[in-house]
Scaffold this motif. Sequence first.
Motif, PDB file in Angstrom:
ATOM      1  N   VAL A  33     -11.471 -31.914  22.370  1.00 25.97           N
ATOM      2  CA  VAL A  33     -11.313 -31.781  23.816  1.00 25.97           C
ATOM      3  C   VAL A  33     -12.353 -32.666  24.487  1.00 25.97           C
ATOM      4  O   VAL A  33     -13.541 -32.629  24.136  1.00 25.97           O
ATOM      5  N   VAL A  34     -11.909 -33.488  25.442  1.00 33.82           N
ATOM      6  CA  VAL A  34     -12.818 -34.386  26.138  1.00 33.82           C
ATOM      7  C   VAL A  34     -13.187 -33.796  27.497  1.00 33.82           C
ATOM      8  O   VAL A  34     -12.337 -33.235  28.201  1.00 33.82           O
ATOM      9  N   LEU A  35     -14.463 -33.895  27.835  1.00 39.87           N
ATOM     10  CA  LEU A  35     -14.987 -33.461  29.129  1.00 39.87           C
ATOM     11  C   LEU A  35     -15.322 -34.716  29.925  1.00 39.87           C
ATOM     12  O   LEU A  35     -16.246 -35.451  29.581  1.00 39.87           O
ATOM     13  N   LEU A 163     -18.655 -29.116  16.708  1.00 39.90           N
ATOM     14  CA  LEU A 163     -19.498 -30.276  16.985  1.00 39.90           C
ATOM     15  C   LEU A 163     -19.416 -30.609  18.472  1.00 39.90           C
ATOM     16  O   LEU A 163     -18.325 -30.772  19.026  1.00 39.90           O
ATOM     17  N   LEU A 164     -20.577 -30.701  19.110  1.00 41.79           N
ATOM     18  CA  LEU A 164     -20.692 -31.111  20.507  1.00 41.79           C
ATOM     19  C   LEU A 164     -21.240 -32.535  20.532  1.00 41.79           C
ATOM     20  O   LEU A 164     -22.261 -32.815  19.890  1.00 41.79           O
ATOM     21  N   ILE A 165     -20.566 -33.421  21.251  1.00 38.49           N
ATOM     22  CA  ILE A 165     -20.981 -34.826  21.292  1.00 38.49           C
ATOM     23  C   ILE A 165     -21.122 -35.244  22.746  1.00 38.49           C
ATOM     24  O   ILE A 165     -20.161 -35.182  23.517  1.00 38.49           O
ATOM     25  N   ASP A 166     -22.317 -35.677  23.114  1.00 33.27           N
ATOM     26  CA  ASP A 166     -22.610 -36.018  24.508  1.00 33.27           C
ATOM     27  C   ASP A 166     -22.691 -37.532  24.662  1.00 33.27           C
ATOM     28  O   ASP A 166     -23.632 -38.162  24.177  1.00 33.27           O
ATOM     29  N   GLU A 167     -21.700 -38.123  25.317  1.00 32.10           N
ATOM     30  CA  GLU A 167     -21.658 -39.542  25.671  1.00 32.10           C
ATOM     31  C   GLU A 167     -21.899 -40.469  24.468  1.00 32.10           C
ATOM     32  O   GLU A 167     -22.856 -41.244  24.440  1.00 32.10           O
ATOM     33  N   ILE A 195     -14.175 -30.009  18.115  1.00 38.64           N
ATOM     34  CA  ILE A 195     -15.076 -30.940  18.808  1.00 38.64           C
ATOM     35  C   ILE A 195     -14.886 -30.867  20.316  1.00 38.64           C
ATOM     36  O   ILE A 195     -13.765 -30.951  20.821  1.00 38.64           O
ATOM     37  N   LEU A 196     -16.005 -30.724  21.033  1.00 33.71           N
ATOM     38  CA  LEU A 196     -16.051 -30.903  22.483  1.00 33.71           C
ATOM     39  C   LEU A 196     -16.888 -32.137  22.745  1.00 33.71           C
ATOM     40  O   LEU A 196     -18.065 -32.189  22.355  1.00 33.71           O
ATOM     41  N   MET A 197     -16.288 -33.138  23.408  1.00 28.50           N
ATOM     42  CA  MET A 197     -16.948 -34.430  23.606  1.00 28.50           C
ATOM     43  C   MET A 197     -17.027 -34.760  25.088  1.00 28.50           C
ATOM     44  O   MET A 197     -16.002 -34.837  25.770  1.00 28.50           O
ATOM     45  N   ALA A 198     -18.227 -34.943  25.602  1.00 27.42           N
ATOM     46  CA  ALA A 198     -18.430 -35.429  26.966  1.00 27.42           C
ATOM     47  C   ALA A 198     -18.428 -36.952  26.928  1.00 27.42           C
ATOM     48  O   ALA A 198     -19.156 -37.558  26.139  1.00 27.42           O
ATOM     49  N   GLU A 199     -17.606 -37.565  27.767  1.00 35.58           N
ATOM     50  CA  GLU A 199     -17.456 -39.017  27.680  1.00 35.58           C
ATOM     51  C   GLU A 199     -16.951 -39.586  29.010  1.00 35.58           C
ATOM     52  O   GLU A 199     -16.079 -39.010  29.655  1.00 35.58           O
ATOM     53  N   GLN A 200     -17.540 -40.727  29.418  1.00 34.22           N
ATOM     54  CA  GLN A 200     -17.084 -41.418  30.611  1.00 34.22           C
ATOM     55  C   GLN A 200     -15.991 -42.439  30.305  1.00 34.22           C
ATOM     56  O   GLN A 200     -15.199 -42.779  31.193  1.00 34.22           O
ATOM     57  N   ASN A 201     -15.967 -42.939  29.091  1.00 35.76           N
ATOM     58  CA  ASN A 201     -15.008 -43.977  28.728  1.00 35.76           C
ATOM     59  C   ASN A 201     -13.676 -43.313  28.368  1.00 35.76           C
ATOM     60  O   ASN A 201     -13.382 -43.028  27.210  1.00 35.76           O
ATOM     61  N   PHE A 202     -12.862 -43.072  29.398  1.00 38.14           N
ATOM     62  CA  PHE A 202     -11.636 -42.316  29.189  1.00 38.14           C
ATOM     63  C   PHE A 202     -10.636 -43.078  28.333  1.00 38.14           C
ATOM     64  O   PHE A 202      -9.914 -42.479  27.531  1.00 38.14           O
ATOM     65  N   ARG A 203     -10.571 -44.387  28.483  1.00 41.39           N
ATOM     66  CA  ARG A 203      -9.599 -45.153  27.698  1.00 41.39           C
ATOM     67  C   ARG A 203      -9.836 -44.951  26.202  1.00 41.39           C
ATOM     68  O   ARG A 203      -8.894 -44.822  25.424  1.00 41.39           O
ATOM     69  N   GLN A 204     -11.107 -44.926  25.812  1.00 40.94           N
ATOM     70  CA  GLN A 204     -11.414 -44.717  24.401  1.00 40.94           C
ATOM     71  C   GLN A 204     -11.241 -43.251  24.006  1.00 40.94           C
ATOM     72  O   GLN A 204     -10.629 -42.942  22.981  1.00 40.94           O
TER      73      GLN A 204
END
Length: 243
Positions: A33-35, A163-167, A195-204
Amino acid sequence: MENSLRIDQLDAGYGRTRVLHKVSLHVRSGEIVVLLGTNGNGKSSLINAIMGLVQPEAGAIDATLDGMTNSLVGRSTQAIAALGITLVPEGRRLFPRLSVHENLRLGASRAGARRHFDDSLAYCLETFPILKDRLKQLAGSMSGGEQQMVALARAMMAAPRILLIDEPSVGLAPIYVTRMIDKIEELRTTRHLTILMAEQNFRQASRIADRGYVIVHGKVVFEGKSRSDLLDNDDVKRLYLAG
C-alpha cells in the motif's frame, strides 16, 4: 498466517502541534500500500507513529502478526520491532563509519532475527549481489543508491513480517529509483511481506502498489481501493501525474 496493519482515527503530533488528524487506513496481509503526499503533509509522522517514535493523542494502531492482533499504542519502538515490524527510514540512516557487514549485523539485533542471521545474510547477498564484494566497505563511502540497498538489506536482516518504507526514492538517480522499486516488489514476493510505503514518486510506486491513500495536511483525503482507482482519480492526476 495473517500479517496486517490497521489504523483508526489516529491523532498524533509533536508537543502542542498536531500533525495527523483522524487518520484511518489498513494494509491487508501481503499487500503493498502506497501513502502519497508531498513533503510536510504527515507521511513520515504516520510511519513514525506506527513505530512508536511519535506517541498518538487519540485513536488506535493495531498490527496482526502471525494471526495475533497487538495494539501498538504505548509500546516502545524496541517492543514494536520485536513483534516483527521494521522501518526503512527516509534518508537511509546508516552508520556511515561502520562497514556494510556491521550495518547488516545491527539489523539482526532482535532475538527472533539473530537465530536466522546466516540465512538472512545469504538471502540479502543474493538479492543485492553488489553487496557481496562490499561487505568490508564503510557504508558512508557508498553512493546513494548503494546505501539504499544496504538500508533495505539491513531491514531484511530483522526478519520482518510487516515492512514500513519511508521515501525510498529520495535523492536517488532515476535508474536507482527503478531498481529500488523493483527490489521492494521482489522482497514482498519472496518473503511474503506486508508493506506500507510512503512515496512521492507516484509513477514508480504505482507500478507495484496494490492500492493507496493520499494524505494532505495530515488528513487522508482519498483512498484508492485499487491501482486503477488511484490512477483514475483527478486529484492524483493533478498532483502526481501533471494532469
